[in-house]
Design a protein around this motif. Structure first.
Motif, PDB file in Angstrom:
ATOM      1  N   ASP A   1       0.838  -1.189   0.000  1.00 16.49           N
ATOM      2  CA  ASP A   1       0.000   0.000   0.000  1.00 16.49           C
ATOM      3  C   ASP A   1       0.880   1.250   0.000  1.00 16.49           C
ATOM      4  N   PHE A  26       0.088   4.227   0.840  1.00 19.05           N
ATOM      5  CA  PHE A  26      -0.135   5.040   2.038  1.00 19.05           C
ATOM      6  C   PHE A  26       0.739   4.576   3.203  1.00 19.05           C
ATOM      7  N   LYS A  27       0.999   3.271   3.305  1.00 22.69           N
ATOM      8  CA  LYS A  27       1.865   2.761   4.366  1.00 22.69           C
ATOM      9  C   LYS A  27       3.308   3.214   4.151  1.00 22.69           C
ATOM     10  N   ILE A  50       4.236   6.026   2.627  1.00 26.67           N
ATOM     11  CA  ILE A  50       4.261   7.451   2.981  1.00 26.67           C
ATOM     12  C   ILE A  50       4.240   7.631   4.499  1.00 26.67           C
ATOM     13  N   LYS A  51       3.452   6.825   5.181  1.00 28.51           N
ATOM     14  CA  LYS A  51       3.342   6.888   6.645  1.00 28.51           C
ATOM     15  C   LYS A  51       4.708   6.603   7.313  1.00 28.51           C
ATOM     16  N   LYS A  52       5.428   5.592   6.776  1.00 29.00           N
ATOM     17  CA  LYS A  52       6.734   5.246   7.318  1.00 29.00           C
ATOM     18  C   LYS A  52       7.764   6.352   7.076  1.00 29.00           C
ATOM     19  N   PHE A  70       7.222   9.577   7.041  1.00 26.11           N
ATOM     20  CA  PHE A  70       6.985  10.731   7.897  1.00 26.11           C
ATOM     21  C   PHE A  70       6.905  10.396   9.380  1.00 26.11           C
ATOM     22  N   LYS A  71       7.314   9.206   9.777  1.00 27.96           N
ATOM     23  CA  LYS A  71       7.321   8.831  11.185  1.00 27.96           C
ATOM     24  C   LYS A  71       8.566   9.280  11.870  1.00 27.96           C
TER      25      LYS A  71
END
Length: 67
Positions: free
Chosen positions: A57, A59-60, A62-64, A66-67
């Motif tokens: 995915d 989105f996953k 992108i999430k990683k 910006f963590k």
């Protein structure tokens, strides 16, 4: 079979959450316990397992980042 990242679809995401079939199954208490998909529909369960392992995915990712 899909390899690589999955292209997100807002329309499919919303329709999956608001479908009549989903509402009937969830409200009547006919949900299967997690991990029992192979019992309900084995062919679909195998396809989904392979699909989840060969694609990811966006989105996953992108999430990683910006963590």
């Amino acid at each position: 079979m899909k390899f690589g990242f999955r292209k997100p679809s807002l329309k499919k995401r919303l329709s999956a959450r608001t479908s009549i079939k989903r509402q009937i199954i969830h409200r009547s208490g006919l949900k299967m316990p997690r991990g029992y998909a192979w019992l309900r529909n084995p062919k679909k369960a195998v396809y989904n397992k392979v699909y989840r392992k060969t694609s990811f995915d966006i989105f996953k990712v992108i999430k990683k980042l910006f963590k």
